[in-house]
Design a protein around this motif. Structure first.
Motif, mmCIF file in Angstrom:
data_model
loop_
_atom_site.group_PDB
_atom_site.id
_atom_site.type_symbol
_atom_site.label_atom_id
_atom_site.label_comp_id
_atom_site.label_asym_id
_atom_site.label_seq_id
_atom_site.Cartn_x
_atom_site.Cartn_y
_atom_site.Cartn_z
ATOM 1 N N ASP A 1 0.829 -1.217 0.000
ATOM 2 C CA ASP A 1 0.000 0.000 0.000
ATOM 3 C C ASP A 1 0.859 1.261 0.000
ATOM 4 N N ALA A 2 1.982 1.197 0.709
ATOM 5 C CA ALA A 2 2.882 2.365 0.734
ATOM 6 C C ALA A 2 3.532 2.568 -0.634
ATOM 7 N N ALA A 3 3.856 1.460 -1.309
ATOM 8 C CA ALA A 3 4.608 1.546 -2.574
ATOM 9 C C ALA A 3 3.750 1.997 -3.749
ATOM 10 N N LYS A 4 2.419 1.807 -3.633
ATOM 11 C CA LYS A 4 1.537 2.217 -4.741
ATOM 12 C C LYS A 4 1.649 3.726 -4.949
ATOM 13 N N GLY A 5 2.013 4.150 -6.138
ATOM 14 C CA GLY A 5 2.064 5.583 -6.451
ATOM 15 C C GLY A 5 3.331 6.271 -5.994
ATOM 16 N N ALA A 6 4.268 5.516 -5.377
ATOM 17 C CA ALA A 6 5.515 6.143 -4.919
ATOM 18 C C ALA A 6 6.509 6.264 -6.074
ATOM 19 N N GLU A 7 7.337 7.315 -6.013
ATOM 20 C CA GLU A 7 8.408 7.454 -7.018
ATOM 21 C C GLU A 7 9.675 6.745 -6.551
ATOM 22 N N MET A 8 9.736 6.516 -5.240
ATOM 23 C CA MET A 8 10.936 5.912 -4.667
ATOM 24 C C MET A 8 10.512 5.014 -3.511
ATOM 25 N N VAL A 9 11.088 3.823 -3.419
ATOM 26 C CA VAL A 9 10.755 2.887 -2.341
ATOM 27 C C VAL A 9 12.037 2.568 -1.580
ATOM 28 N N ILE A 10 12.085 2.963 -0.304
ATOM 29 C CA ILE A 10 13.281 2.719 0.511
ATOM 30 C C ILE A 10 12.974 1.593 1.502
ATOM 31 N N THR A 11 13.869 0.618 1.591
ATOM 32 C CA THR A 11 13.717 -0.440 2.590
ATOM 33 C C THR A 11 14.840 -0.328 3.614
ATOM 34 N N MET A 12 14.500 -0.544 4.902
ATOM 35 C CA MET A 12 15.490 -0.527 5.992
ATOM 36 C C MET A 12 15.124 -1.679 6.924
ATOM 37 N N LEU A 13 15.512 -2.888 6.510
ATOM 38 C CA LEU A 13 15.036 -4.121 7.141
ATOM 39 C C LEU A 13 16.193 -4.892 7.770
ATOM 40 N N PRO A 14 15.888 -5.882 8.624
ATOM 41 C CA PRO A 14 16.972 -6.541 9.362
ATOM 42 C C PRO A 14 17.989 -7.270 8.485
ATOM 43 N N ALA A 15 17.558 -8.077 7.512
ATOM 44 C CA ALA A 15 18.519 -8.923 6.779
ATOM 45 C C ALA A 15 18.044 -9.164 5.352
ATOM 46 N N GLY A 16 18.902 -9.814 4.549
ATOM 47 C CA GLY A 16 18.629 -10.012 3.130
ATOM 48 C C GLY A 16 17.319 -10.751 2.866
ATOM 49 N N LYS A 17 17.032 -11.753 3.697
ATOM 50 C CA LYS A 17 15.807 -12.537 3.447
ATOM 51 C C LYS A 17 14.555 -11.653 3.577
ATOM 52 N N HIS A 18 14.608 -10.673 4.481
ATOM 53 C CA HIS A 18 13.452 -9.774 4.639
ATOM 54 C C HIS A 18 13.307 -8.874 3.407
ATOM 55 N N VAL A 19 14.461 -8.409 2.895
ATOM 56 C CA VAL A 19 14.424 -7.512 1.730
ATOM 57 C C VAL A 19 13.886 -8.273 0.512
ATOM 58 N N LEU A 20 14.424 -9.462 0.285
ATOM 59 C CA LEU A 20 14.003 -10.220 -0.900
ATOM 60 C C LEU A 20 12.523 -10.590 -0.815
ATOM 61 N N ALA A 21 12.062 -10.949 0.392
ATOM 62 C CA ALA A 21 10.633 -11.299 0.545
ATOM 63 C C ALA A 21 9.763 -10.066 0.320
ATOM 64 N N ALA A 22 10.183 -8.943 0.904
ATOM 65 C CA ALA A 22 9.387 -7.709 0.757
ATOM 66 C C ALA A 22 9.331 -7.283 -0.712
ATOM 67 N N TYR A 23 10.439 -7.465 -1.447
ATOM 68 C CA TYR A 23 10.485 -7.029 -2.844
ATOM 69 C C TYR A 23 9.416 -7.714 -3.688
ATOM 70 N N ASP A 24 9.098 -8.979 -3.371
ATOM 71 C CA ASP A 24 8.076 -9.683 -4.174
ATOM 72 C C ASP A 24 6.769 -8.889 -4.183
ATOM 73 N N ASP A 25 6.363 -8.393 -3.007
ATOM 74 C CA ASP A 25 5.106 -7.621 -2.906
ATOM 75 C C ASP A 25 5.265 -6.215 -3.491
ATOM 76 N N LEU A 26 6.404 -5.591 -3.184
ATOM 77 C CA LEU A 26 6.589 -4.187 -3.564
ATOM 78 C C LEU A 26 6.724 -4.031 -5.078
ATOM 79 N N LEU A 27 7.487 -4.934 -5.690
ATOM 80 C CA LEU A 27 7.728 -4.818 -7.141
ATOM 81 C C LEU A 27 6.447 -5.071 -7.935
ATOM 82 N N ALA A 28 5.548 -5.847 -7.331
ATOM 83 C CA ALA A 28 4.313 -6.192 -8.043
ATOM 84 C C ALA A 28 3.386 -4.986 -8.199
ATOM 85 N N VAL A 29 3.489 -4.009 -7.292
ATOM 86 C CA VAL A 29 2.537 -2.893 -7.321
ATOM 87 C C VAL A 29 3.145 -1.561 -7.763
ATOM 88 N N ALA A 30 4.475 -1.450 -7.677
ATOM 89 C CA ALA A 30 5.106 -0.158 -8.005
ATOM 90 C C ALA A 30 5.021 0.111 -9.506
#
Ligand code: NAD
Length: 295
Positions: free
Chosen positions: A53-82
Protein backbone atom coordinates in the motif's frame (compact mmCIF):
# COMPACT_ATOMS: atom_id res chain seq x y z
CA UNK A 1 9.81 16.93 -3.51
CA UNK A 2 9.13 13.22 -3.96
CA UNK A 3 6.49 10.69 -2.95
CA UNK A 4 8.49 8.12 -0.99
CA UNK A 5 7.52 4.74 0.47
CA UNK A 6 9.58 3.72 3.51
CA UNK A 7 9.45 0.06 4.57
CA UNK A 8 10.98 -0.81 7.96
CA UNK A 9 10.53 1.98 10.51
CA UNK A 10 12.72 0.59 13.29
CA UNK A 11 15.65 2.13 15.17
CA UNK A 12 17.24 3.36 11.96
CA UNK A 13 14.35 3.56 9.49
CA UNK A 14 12.07 5.53 11.85
CA UNK A 15 14.35 8.56 12.27
CA UNK A 16 15.52 8.37 8.62
CA UNK A 17 11.92 8.53 7.37
CA UNK A 18 11.22 11.38 9.82
CA UNK A 19 14.09 13.36 8.25
CA UNK A 20 12.53 12.88 4.81
CA UNK A 21 9.29 14.38 6.13
CA UNK A 22 11.25 17.30 7.62
CA UNK A 23 12.85 17.88 4.20
CA UNK A 24 9.37 18.25 2.67
CA UNK A 25 8.84 14.85 1.03
CA UNK A 26 5.51 13.01 1.19
CA UNK A 27 6.32 9.78 3.01
CA UNK A 28 4.14 6.66 3.35
CA UNK A 29 5.49 3.96 5.62
CA UNK A 30 4.97 0.47 6.90
CA UNK A 31 6.42 -1.73 9.64
CA UNK A 32 5.26 -4.97 11.27
CA UNK A 33 5.56 -3.51 14.80
CA UNK A 34 2.68 -1.29 16.03
CA UNK A 35 4.95 0.86 18.24
CA UNK A 36 7.09 1.72 15.20
CA UNK A 37 3.93 2.76 13.34
CA UNK A 38 2.82 5.00 16.23
CA UNK A 39 6.19 6.77 16.29
CA UNK A 40 6.11 7.14 12.49
CA UNK A 41 2.61 8.65 12.59
CA UNK A 42 3.77 11.16 15.22
CA UNK A 43 6.66 12.13 12.89
CA UNK A 44 4.27 12.94 10.03
CA UNK A 45 4.55 9.70 8.05
CA UNK A 46 1.35 8.34 6.49
CA UNK A 47 1.09 4.84 7.90
CA UNK A 48 -0.34 2.18 5.55
CA UNK A 49 -1.78 -1.30 6.11
CA UNK A 50 0.99 -3.03 4.14
CA UNK A 51 4.27 -2.36 2.36
CA UNK A 52 2.50 -2.71 -0.98
CA UNK A 53 0.00 0.00 0.00
CA UNK A 54 2.88 2.36 0.73
CA UNK A 55 4.61 1.55 -2.57
CA UNK A 56 1.54 2.22 -4.74
CA UNK A 57 2.06 5.58 -6.45
CA UNK A 58 5.52 6.14 -4.92
CA UNK A 59 8.41 7.45 -7.02
CA UNK A 60 10.94 5.91 -4.67
CA UNK A 61 10.76 2.89 -2.34
CA UNK A 62 13.28 2.72 0.51
CA UNK A 63 13.72 -0.44 2.59
CA UNK A 64 15.49 -0.53 5.99
CA UNK A 65 15.04 -4.12 7.14
CA UNK A 66 16.97 -6.54 9.36
CA UNK A 67 18.52 -8.92 6.78
CA UNK A 68 18.63 -10.01 3.13
CA UNK A 69 15.81 -12.54 3.45
CA UNK A 70 13.45 -9.77 4.64
CA UNK A 71 14.42 -7.51 1.73
CA UNK A 72 14.00 -10.22 -0.90
CA UNK A 73 10.63 -11.30 0.54
CA UNK A 74 9.39 -7.71 0.76
CA UNK A 75 10.49 -7.03 -2.84
CA UNK A 76 8.08 -9.68 -4.17
CA UNK A 77 5.11 -7.62 -2.91
CA UNK A 78 6.59 -4.19 -3.56
CA UNK A 79 7.73 -4.82 -7.14
CA UNK A 80 4.31 -6.19 -8.04
CA UNK A 81 2.54 -2.89 -7.32
CA UNK A 82 5.11 -0.16 -8.00
CA UNK A 83 4.93 1.78 -11.28
CA UNK A 84 7.58 0.87 -13.87
CA UNK A 85 10.72 2.97 -13.46
CA UNK A 86 10.28 3.44 -9.71
CA UNK A 87 13.59 3.83 -7.87
CA UNK A 88 14.19 1.10 -5.26
CA UNK A 89 16.80 1.91 -2.61
CA UNK A 90 17.76 -0.69 -0.04
CA UNK A 91 19.60 0.79 2.95
CA UNK A 92 19.60 -2.39 5.08
CA UNK A 93 22.95 -4.07 5.73
CA UNK A 94 22.69 -7.35 3.83
CA UNK A 95 24.80 -9.97 2.08
CA UNK A 96 26.42 -8.74 -1.17
CA UNK A 97 24.85 -11.69 -3.04
CA UNK A 98 21.40 -10.79 -1.64
CA UNK A 99 21.88 -7.16 -2.73
CA UNK A 100 22.73 -8.32 -6.24
CA UNK A 101 19.69 -10.65 -6.19
CA UNK A 102 17.48 -7.74 -5.08
CA UNK A 103 18.92 -5.62 -7.91
CA UNK A 104 18.23 -8.37 -10.45
CA UNK A 105 14.63 -8.71 -9.25
CA UNK A 106 14.08 -4.96 -9.39
CA UNK A 107 15.63 -4.52 -12.84
CA UNK A 108 13.68 -7.53 -14.21
CA UNK A 109 10.47 -5.86 -13.00
CA UNK A 110 11.39 -2.66 -14.90
CA UNK A 111 12.52 -0.69 -11.83
CA UNK A 112 15.75 1.10 -10.94
CA UNK A 113 17.87 -0.11 -8.01
CA UNK A 114 20.49 1.28 -5.65
CA UNK A 115 21.91 -0.51 -2.60
CA UNK A 116 22.78 2.18 -0.06
CA UNK A 117 23.77 0.77 3.34
CA UNK A 118 24.74 3.27 6.00
CA UNK A 119 27.18 3.87 8.80
CA UNK A 120 26.65 6.32 11.60
CA UNK A 121 24.24 4.40 13.84
CA UNK A 122 21.00 5.55 15.39
CA UNK A 123 22.56 8.88 16.41
CA UNK A 124 23.50 9.58 12.81
CA UNK A 125 20.05 8.49 11.63
CA UNK A 126 18.37 10.96 14.01
CA UNK A 127 20.79 13.80 13.23
CA UNK A 128 20.69 13.21 9.46
CA UNK A 129 24.46 12.73 9.36
CA UNK A 130 24.70 9.14 8.05
CA UNK A 131 27.28 8.03 5.51
CA UNK A 132 25.70 6.19 2.56
CA UNK A 133 27.75 3.68 0.53
CA UNK A 134 25.88 3.23 -2.72
CA UNK A 135 25.93 0.74 -5.57
CA UNK A 136 23.99 0.84 -8.82
CA UNK A 137 23.82 2.44 -12.26
CA UNK A 138 25.06 6.04 -12.35
CA UNK A 139 21.68 7.45 -13.47
CA UNK A 140 19.90 5.63 -10.61
CA UNK A 141 22.49 6.86 -8.12
CA UNK A 142 22.05 10.43 -9.41
CA UNK A 143 18.29 10.15 -8.77
CA UNK A 144 18.80 8.75 -5.26
CA UNK A 145 21.57 11.15 -4.22
CA UNK A 146 19.50 14.26 -3.35
CA UNK A 147 17.06 12.22 -1.26
CA UNK A 148 19.87 10.38 0.54
CA UNK A 149 21.37 13.82 1.24
CA UNK A 150 18.28 14.57 3.34
CA UNK A 151 19.29 11.69 5.64
CA UNK A 152 23.07 11.82 5.51
CA UNK A 153 26.08 14.06 5.11
CA UNK A 154 28.30 11.86 2.94
CA UNK A 155 27.12 9.81 -0.03
CA UNK A 156 29.68 7.76 -1.95
CA UNK A 157 28.95 5.96 -5.23
CA UNK A 158 31.04 2.79 -4.90
CA UNK A 159 30.20 1.07 -8.21
CA UNK A 160 27.56 -1.27 -9.62
CA UNK A 161 24.77 -2.93 -7.58
CA UNK A 162 26.19 -4.64 -4.49
CA UNK A 163 29.23 -2.34 -4.32
CA UNK A 164 27.71 -0.35 -1.45
CA UNK A 165 27.30 -3.51 0.64
CA UNK A 166 30.81 -4.63 -0.33
CA UNK A 167 32.29 -1.32 0.89
CA UNK A 168 30.29 -1.49 4.10
CA UNK A 169 31.41 -4.99 5.13
CA UNK A 170 35.05 -4.41 4.11
CA UNK A 171 35.12 -1.26 6.25
CA UNK A 172 33.43 -2.96 9.20
CA UNK A 173 35.80 -5.94 8.97
CA UNK A 174 38.68 -3.47 9.47
CA UNK A 175 36.79 -1.91 12.39
CA UNK A 176 36.05 -5.27 14.06
CA UNK A 177 39.65 -6.45 13.73
CA UNK A 178 41.20 -3.13 14.79
CA UNK A 179 39.08 -2.94 17.95
CA UNK A 180 40.36 -6.35 19.05
CA UNK A 181 43.95 -5.29 18.22
CA UNK A 182 43.63 -2.09 20.29
CA UNK A 183 41.96 -3.97 23.18
CA UNK A 184 44.71 -6.63 23.19
CA UNK A 185 47.35 -3.88 23.27
CA UNK A 186 45.72 -2.22 26.31
CA UNK A 187 45.49 -5.56 28.15
CA UNK A 188 49.13 -6.37 27.34
CA UNK A 189 50.08 -2.85 28.47
CA UNK A 190 48.26 -3.43 31.78
CA UNK A 191 50.22 -6.65 32.31
CA UNK A 192 53.45 -4.75 31.62
CA UNK A 193 52.58 -1.97 34.07
CA UNK A 194 51.90 0.66 31.40
CA UNK A 195 49.20 3.24 32.15
CA UNK A 196 46.27 3.56 29.73
CA UNK A 197 47.06 7.22 29.18
CA UNK A 198 50.75 6.56 28.39
CA UNK A 199 49.87 3.90 25.81
CA UNK A 200 47.19 6.17 24.34
CA UNK A 201 49.55 9.16 24.13
CA UNK A 202 52.16 7.10 22.28
CA UNK A 203 49.97 4.95 20.01
CA UNK A 204 47.56 7.75 19.05
CA UNK A 205 50.47 9.69 17.53
CA UNK A 206 52.38 6.64 16.23
CA UNK A 207 51.83 3.86 13.73
CA UNK A 208 49.23 2.15 15.98
CA UNK A 209 46.87 5.10 15.41
CA UNK A 210 43.35 4.11 14.24
CA UNK A 211 39.68 5.02 14.77
CA UNK A 212 39.20 2.24 17.37
CA UNK A 213 41.90 3.92 19.46
CA UNK A 214 41.42 7.65 18.94
CA UNK A 215 37.61 7.92 18.58
CA UNK A 216 36.30 4.79 20.26
CA UNK A 217 38.98 4.00 22.85
CA UNK A 218 38.02 0.75 24.66
CA UNK A 219 39.35 1.95 28.05
CA UNK A 220 37.75 4.86 29.92
CA UNK A 221 39.66 8.11 30.24
CA UNK A 222 41.64 9.03 27.12
CA UNK A 223 38.57 9.66 24.90
CA UNK A 224 35.73 10.87 27.18
CA UNK A 225 32.98 10.31 24.56
CA UNK A 226 33.76 6.63 23.93
CA UNK A 227 31.27 3.99 25.25
CA UNK A 228 33.92 2.66 27.68
CA UNK A 229 33.20 5.77 29.78
CA UNK A 230 29.52 4.83 29.90
CA UNK A 231 29.67 1.19 31.06
CA UNK A 232 29.99 0.02 27.42
CA UNK A 233 26.42 1.01 26.62
CA UNK A 234 26.11 1.05 22.77
CA UNK A 235 27.15 2.83 20.61
CA UNK A 236 27.44 -0.07 18.27
CA UNK A 237 26.17 -3.26 19.86
CA UNK A 238 28.19 -6.48 19.67
CA UNK A 239 25.23 -8.21 17.94
CA UNK A 240 25.43 -5.71 15.05
CA UNK A 241 29.23 -5.98 14.82
CA UNK A 242 28.90 -9.77 14.78
CA UNK A 243 26.30 -9.54 12.01
CA UNK A 244 28.69 -7.47 9.86
CA UNK A 245 31.69 -9.71 10.63
CA UNK A 246 29.68 -12.78 9.61
CA UNK A 247 28.55 -11.03 6.40
CA UNK A 248 32.21 -10.28 5.60
CA UNK A 249 33.19 -13.90 6.23
CA UNK A 250 30.30 -15.21 4.12
CA UNK A 251 31.41 -12.93 1.28
CA UNK A 252 35.06 -13.97 1.74
CA UNK A 253 34.11 -17.64 1.47
CA UNK A 254 31.97 -17.10 -1.64
CA UNK A 255 34.59 -14.93 -3.37
CA UNK A 256 37.67 -16.96 -2.39
CA UNK A 257 39.31 -14.10 -0.43
CA UNK A 258 41.51 -15.36 2.41
CA UNK A 259 40.67 -13.29 5.53
CA UNK A 260 42.24 -15.26 8.36
CA UNK A 261 42.29 -12.41 10.88
CA UNK A 262 38.72 -11.47 9.93
CA UNK A 263 37.64 -15.08 10.51
CA UNK A 264 39.32 -15.19 13.91
CA UNK A 265 37.84 -11.80 14.88
CA UNK A 266 34.35 -13.04 13.94
CA UNK A 267 34.87 -16.06 16.23
CA UNK A 268 35.94 -13.77 19.09
CA UNK A 269 32.78 -11.60 18.73
CA UNK A 270 30.66 -14.77 18.39
CA UNK A 271 31.98 -16.07 21.72
CA UNK A 272 31.47 -12.67 23.39
CA UNK A 273 27.90 -12.57 22.08
CA UNK A 274 27.19 -16.19 23.09
CA UNK A 275 28.32 -15.27 26.62
CA UNK A 276 25.37 -12.87 26.83
CA UNK A 277 27.03 -9.66 25.61
CA UNK A 278 25.12 -9.10 22.35
CA UNK A 279 23.66 -5.87 23.75
CA UNK A 280 27.02 -4.56 25.04
CA UNK A 281 29.02 -2.12 22.90
CA UNK A 282 31.55 -4.05 20.80
CA UNK A 283 34.46 -2.21 22.45
CA UNK A 284 33.47 -4.19 25.60
CA UNK A 285 35.41 -7.05 23.98
CA UNK A 286 38.34 -5.73 26.05
CA UNK A 287 36.66 -7.06 29.20
CA UNK A 288 36.55 -10.58 27.74
CA UNK A 289 40.20 -10.33 26.68
CA UNK A 290 41.18 -9.11 30.16
CA UNK A 291 39.17 -11.88 31.82
CA UNK A 292 40.83 -14.53 29.63
CA UNK A 293 44.18 -12.98 30.58
CA UNK A 294 43.47 -13.61 34.27
CA UNK A 295 41.84 -10.26 35.10
P1 NAD B 1 15.36 -2.66 13.72
O1 NAD B 1 15.16 -4.09 14.09
O2 NAD B 1 15.21 -1.62 14.78
O3 NAD B 1 14.37 -2.27 12.52
C1 NAD B 1 14.01 -3.12 11.48
C2 NAD B 1 12.51 -2.99 11.32
O4 NAD B 1 12.08 -3.72 10.17
C3 NAD B 1 11.72 -3.53 12.50
O5 NAD B 1 10.95 -2.48 13.06
C4 NAD B 1 10.86 -4.63 11.91
O6 NAD B 1 9.57 -4.71 12.47
C5 NAD B 1 10.77 -4.18 10.46
N1 NAD B 1 10.39 -5.22 9.51
C6 NAD B 1 10.87 -6.49 9.39
N2 NAD B 1 10.28 -7.11 8.34
C7 NAD B 1 9.43 -6.21 7.78
C8 NAD B 1 8.53 -6.25 6.69
N3 NAD B 1 8.39 -7.34 5.93
N4 NAD B 1 7.81 -5.15 6.41
C9 NAD B 1 7.93 -4.03 7.16
N5 NAD B 1 8.76 -3.94 8.23
C10 NAD B 1 9.49 -5.02 8.53
O7 NAD B 1 16.80 -2.59 13.05
P2 NAD B 1 17.66 -1.27 12.75
O8 NAD B 1 18.64 -1.04 13.86
O9 NAD B 1 16.74 -0.18 12.32
O10 NAD B 1 18.52 -1.78 11.49
C11 NAD B 1 17.99 -1.85 10.19
C12 NAD B 1 19.11 -2.19 9.24
O11 NAD B 1 20.13 -1.19 9.34
C13 NAD B 1 19.80 -3.52 9.55
O12 NAD B 1 20.11 -4.16 8.34
C14 NAD B 1 21.06 -3.10 10.30
O13 NAD B 1 22.12 -4.05 10.17
C15 NAD B 1 21.39 -1.80 9.63
N6 NAD B 1 22.18 -0.86 10.43
C16 NAD B 1 21.87 -0.64 11.74
C17 NAD B 1 22.64 0.27 12.47
C18 NAD B 1 22.34 0.55 13.93
O14 NAD B 1 23.19 1.17 14.61
N7 NAD B 1 21.17 0.16 14.44
C19 NAD B 1 23.72 0.94 11.88
C20 NAD B 1 23.98 0.72 10.52
C21 NAD B 1 23.20 -0.18 9.81
Amino acid sequence: MARIAFIGLGNMGGPMAANLVKAGHTVSGFDLVPAALDAARAAGITVTASGADAAKGAEMVITMLPAGKHVLAAYDDLLAVAAKGTLFVDSSTIDVADARAAAAKALAAGMQFVDAPVSGGTGGAAAGTLTFMAGGAKESFDLAQPVLANMGKKIVHCGEAGAGQAAKICNNMVLGISMIAVAEAFVLGEKLGLSHQALFDVASTSSGQCWSLTTYCPVPGPVPTSPSNNSYKPGFATALMLKDMLLSQGAAEKSGAVTEIGKHAAEIYQRFSDDGNGGVDFSGIINAIRARSGG
